[in-house]
Write a protein that holds these residues in place. Structure first.
Motif, PDB file in Angstrom:
ATOM      1  N   ASP A  10       0.884  -1.168   0.000  1.00 47.84           N
ATOM      2  CA  ASP A  10       0.000   0.000   0.000  1.00 47.84           C
ATOM      3  C   ASP A  10       0.918   1.213   0.000  1.00 47.84           C
ATOM      4  O   ASP A  10       1.557   1.525   1.017  1.00 47.84           O
ATOM      5  N   CYS A  11       0.999   1.898  -1.118  1.00 45.71           N
ATOM      6  CA  CYS A  11       2.000   2.955  -1.283  1.00 45.71           C
ATOM      7  C   CYS A  11       1.573   4.267  -0.625  1.00 45.71           C
ATOM      8  O   CYS A  11       0.385   4.595  -0.548  1.00 45.71           O
ATOM      9  N   GLU A  12       2.566   5.039  -0.184  1.00 48.68           N
ATOM     10  CA  GLU A  12       2.329   6.390   0.310  1.00 48.68           C
ATOM     11  C   GLU A  12       2.102   7.320  -0.881  1.00 48.68           C
ATOM     12  O   GLU A  12       2.459   6.998  -2.027  1.00 48.68           O
ATOM     13  N   LYS A  13       1.524   8.459  -0.624  1.00 48.83           N
ATOM     14  CA  LYS A  13       1.301   9.449  -1.684  1.00 48.83           C
ATOM     15  C   LYS A  13       2.632   9.841  -2.321  1.00 48.83           C
ATOM     16  O   LYS A  13       3.595  10.164  -1.630  1.00 48.83           O
ATOM     17  N   GLY A  14       2.671   9.769  -3.645  1.00 47.14           N
ATOM     18  CA  GLY A  14       3.868  10.176  -4.368  1.00 47.14           C
ATOM     19  C   GLY A  14       5.006   9.172  -4.339  1.00 47.14           C
ATOM     20  O   GLY A  14       6.079   9.440  -4.892  1.00 47.14           O
ATOM     21  N   HIS A  15       4.818   8.021  -3.713  1.00 50.05           N
ATOM     22  CA  HIS A  15       5.882   7.005  -3.676  1.00 50.05           C
ATOM     23  C   HIS A  15       6.282   6.625  -5.101  1.00 50.05           C
ATOM     24  O   HIS A  15       5.429   6.405  -5.962  1.00 50.05           O
ATOM     25  N   PHE A  16       7.578   6.557  -5.364  1.00 52.40           N
ATOM     26  CA  PHE A  16       8.021   6.258  -6.731  1.00 52.40           C
ATOM     27  C   PHE A  16       9.178   5.283  -6.731  1.00 52.40           C
ATOM     28  O   PHE A  16       9.836   5.062  -5.710  1.00 52.40           O
ATOM     29  N   LEU A  31      -4.549  -2.806  -7.372  1.00 52.42           N
ATOM     30  CA  LEU A  31      -5.735  -3.292  -6.679  1.00 52.42           C
ATOM     31  C   LEU A  31      -6.614  -2.151  -6.176  1.00 52.42           C
ATOM     32  O   LEU A  31      -7.811  -2.336  -5.926  1.00 52.42           O
ATOM     33  N   LYS A  32      -6.012  -0.974  -6.028  1.00 49.45           N
ATOM     34  CA  LYS A  32      -6.753   0.184  -5.545  1.00 49.45           C
ATOM     35  C   LYS A  32      -5.960   1.435  -5.872  1.00 49.45           C
ATOM     36  O   LYS A  32      -4.743   1.405  -5.961  1.00 49.45           O
ATOM     37  N   GLY A  33      -6.635   2.567  -6.065  1.00 47.98           N
ATOM     38  CA  GLY A  33      -5.962   3.827  -6.302  1.00 47.98           C
ATOM     39  C   GLY A  33      -5.438   3.968  -7.727  1.00 47.98           C
ATOM     40  O   GLY A  33      -5.873   3.265  -8.640  1.00 47.98           O
ATOM     41  N   LYS A  34      -4.463   4.858  -7.897  1.00 55.47           N
ATOM     42  CA  LYS A  34      -3.935   5.106  -9.237  1.00 55.47           C
ATOM     43  C   LYS A  34      -2.528   5.682  -9.162  1.00 55.47           C
ATOM     44  O   LYS A  34      -2.013   5.996  -8.081  1.00 55.47           O
ATOM     45  N   GLY A  35      -1.910   5.829 -10.347  1.00 49.41           N
ATOM     46  CA  GLY A  35      -0.569   6.373 -10.437  1.00 49.41           C
ATOM     47  C   GLY A  35      -0.167   6.515 -11.885  1.00 49.41           C
ATOM     48  O   GLY A  35      -1.003   6.391 -12.789  1.00 49.41           O
ATOM     49  N   ILE A  36       1.115   6.768 -12.120  1.00 50.72           N
ATOM     50  CA  ILE A  36       1.612   6.882 -13.485  1.00 50.72           C
ATOM     51  C   ILE A  36       2.745   5.890 -13.698  1.00 50.72           C
ATOM     52  O   ILE A  36       3.451   5.510 -12.761  1.00 50.72           O
ATOM     53  N   TYR A  37       2.907   5.503 -14.970  1.00 55.75           N
ATOM     54  CA  TYR A  37       3.978   4.583 -15.357  1.00 55.75           C
ATOM     55  C   TYR A  37       4.620   5.149 -16.612  1.00 55.75           C
ATOM     56  O   TYR A  37       3.913   5.518 -17.565  1.00 55.75           O
ATOM     57  N   ARG A  38       5.956   5.232 -16.621  1.00 54.36           N
ATOM     58  CA  ARG A  38       6.660   5.865 -17.731  1.00 54.36           C
ATOM     59  C   ARG A  38       7.686   4.902 -18.318  1.00 54.36           C
ATOM     60  O   ARG A  38       8.464   4.280 -17.586  1.00 54.36           O
ATOM     61  N   THR A  39       7.667   4.768 -19.646  1.00 60.12           N
ATOM     62  CA  THR A  39       8.654   3.978 -20.374  1.00 60.12           C
ATOM     63  C   THR A  39       9.203   4.837 -21.507  1.00 60.12           C
ATOM     64  O   THR A  39       8.821   6.010 -21.652  1.00 60.12           O
ATOM     65  N   TYR A  62       7.811   4.652 -12.183  1.00 59.62           N
ATOM     66  CA  TYR A  62       6.401   4.703 -11.822  1.00 59.62           C
ATOM     67  C   TYR A  62       6.231   5.382 -10.468  1.00 59.62           C
ATOM     68  O   TYR A  62       7.118   5.322  -9.611  1.00 59.62           O
ATOM     69  N   ARG A  63       5.058   6.031 -10.313  1.00 53.92           N
ATOM     70  CA  ARG A  63       4.825   6.841  -9.118  1.00 53.92           C
ATOM     71  C   ARG A  63       3.368   6.786  -8.717  1.00 53.92           C
ATOM     72  O   ARG A  63       2.459   6.863  -9.559  1.00 53.92           O
ATOM     73  N   ALA A  64       3.127   6.675  -7.414  1.00 53.89           N
ATOM     74  CA  ALA A  64       1.764   6.674  -6.892  1.00 53.89           C
ATOM     75  C   ALA A  64       1.163   8.068  -7.001  1.00 53.89           C
ATOM     76  O   ALA A  64       1.869   9.081  -6.929  1.00 53.89           O
ATOM     77  N   ASP A  65      -0.141   8.137  -7.174  1.00 48.93           N
ATOM     78  CA  ASP A  65      -0.847   9.414  -7.274  1.00 48.93           C
ATOM     79  C   ASP A  65      -0.691  10.210  -5.978  1.00 48.93           C
ATOM     80  O   ASP A  65      -0.550   9.635  -4.888  1.00 48.93           O
ATOM     81  N   LEU A  66      -0.748  11.525  -6.081  1.00 41.90           N
ATOM     82  CA  LEU A  66      -0.576  12.378  -4.919  1.00 41.90           C
ATOM     83  C   LEU A  66      -1.832  12.469  -4.064  1.00 41.90           C
ATOM     84  O   LEU A  66      -1.761  12.856  -2.888  1.00 41.90           O
ATOM     85  N   GLU A  67      -2.985  12.098  -4.647  1.00 40.30           N
ATOM     86  CA  GLU A  67      -4.248  12.144  -3.911  1.00 40.30           C
ATOM     87  C   GLU A  67      -4.789  10.754  -3.593  1.00 40.30           C
ATOM     88  O   GLU A  67      -5.285  10.501  -2.493  1.00 40.30           O
ATOM     89  N   GLU A  68      -4.718   9.867  -4.570  1.00 39.24           N
ATOM     90  CA  GLU A  68      -5.219   8.498  -4.399  1.00 39.24           C
ATOM     91  C   GLU A  68      -4.097   7.504  -4.707  1.00 39.24           C
ATOM     92  O   GLU A  68      -4.094   6.881  -5.768  1.00 39.24           O
ATOM     93  N   PRO A  69      -3.149   7.371  -3.810  1.00 38.00           N
ATOM     94  CA  PRO A  69      -2.005   6.476  -4.085  1.00 38.00           C
ATOM     95  C   PRO A  69      -2.453   5.027  -4.254  1.00 38.00           C
ATOM     96  O   PRO A  69      -3.397   4.576  -3.609  1.00 38.00           O
TER      97      PRO A  69
END
Length: 270
Positions: A10-16, A31-39, A62-69
């Motif tokens: 379960d990632c913290e906000k902004g965890h990358f 499984l829950k929340g959102k984030g970004i993935y870069r290639t 990749y990085r967890a979202d700042l609001e909904e990690p």
């Protein structure tokens, strides 16, 4: 096929993580929340119910979202079958994101995988069993990244109904057999057949019952059990609701029509 490691977080906000490279095929299941993935091919917004692939030797971030990690589980693997397996779900390197058919099931199977993988007496067959169950939840994609298995799922579900309608099966069992969750199965049936899986199953049973009423001399109770009903009263209630007539009367009317048309004797009402 070899599973090298797996985990869940379960990632913290902004965890990358990254930019970095990996030495094995690695899939993260969100499984829950959102984030970004870069290639090297671009940046992708990933949300719950999706899985992103990290290929060996590729620089990724990749990085967890700042609001909904996000909360995700991951599995690293490789072997002779890996590329063949991944070709089904990630045929285009520019589209490293794939949908999952059932998030809840993936979460449960990861619990089993983590327990098996970390046990003192690790069982390779059990680990691979959970691995394939998890992979089977991915939805096969075409070159455009669009799931193409929906019709296949529907046909598989219908085949299961055709071979098992005489047993007291539940919609959850159909979903488990197909390998997707019942919510996704419901959407597929509404799009493919215009009815829910439960309605389709009931109608299939009643169509088989109609055929047996007219073509055989089995008793009403025997037909009820043969078509998956637990007693004749339940069968009669469903039959009358659907056809607006009782099974015995349906038999008399249709046997009479059949006799008129074919000039043959018909089975007696039981």
């Amino acid at each position: 096929m070899k599973v090298y490691y797996c985990g869940r977080e379960d990632c913290e906000k902004g965890h990358f993580f990254g930019p970095a490279v990996r030495s094995h095929q690695l899939i993260h299941f969100v499984l829950k929340g959102k984030g970004i993935y870069r290639t090297e091919y671009g940046e992708y917004e990933i949300k719950e119910g999706e899985a992103f692939l990290i290929r060996p030797g590729e620089v990724t971030y990749y990085r967890a979202d700042l609001e909904e990690p996000w909360s995700y589980a991951w599995i690293a693997f490789d072997g002779d079958e890996a590329e063949t397996l991944l070709e089904r779900y990630y045929p285009d390197r520019r589209l490293p994101v794939c949908a999952m058919g059932e998030t809840a099931a993936v979460s449960g199977w990861f619990e089993g995988l983590l327990g098996s993988f970390g046990s003192a007496e690790e069982n390779r067959e059990r680990v691979l069993g959970y691995f394939y169950l998890i992979m089977a939840c991915l939805l096969r994609t075409g070159k455009g990244g669009v799931p193409v298995d929906e019709e296949g799922y529907f046909k598989r579900a219908v085949a299961f109904i055709r071979h098992n309608y005489s047993y007291p099966i539940q919609v959850s069992e159909i979903a488990d057999y197909v390998g997707i969750d019942r919510t996704y199965l419901y959407r597929i049936f509404m799009r493919q057949a215009g009815v829910s899986p439960k309605q389709y199953l009931n109608r299939y049973r009643l169509e088989e019952a109609k055929e047996m009423l007219v073509q055989t001399e089995y008793r009403i109770t025997e037909i009820a059990y043969s078509c998956g009903y637990h007693d004749s009263s339940s069968f009669c209630r469903h039959f009358q609701k659907e056809t607006k007539t009782a099974p015995a009367r349906y038999r008399r009317l249709n046997c009479y029509k059949k006799t008129e048309k074919m000039g043959e004797n018909c089975g007696k009402n039981h």
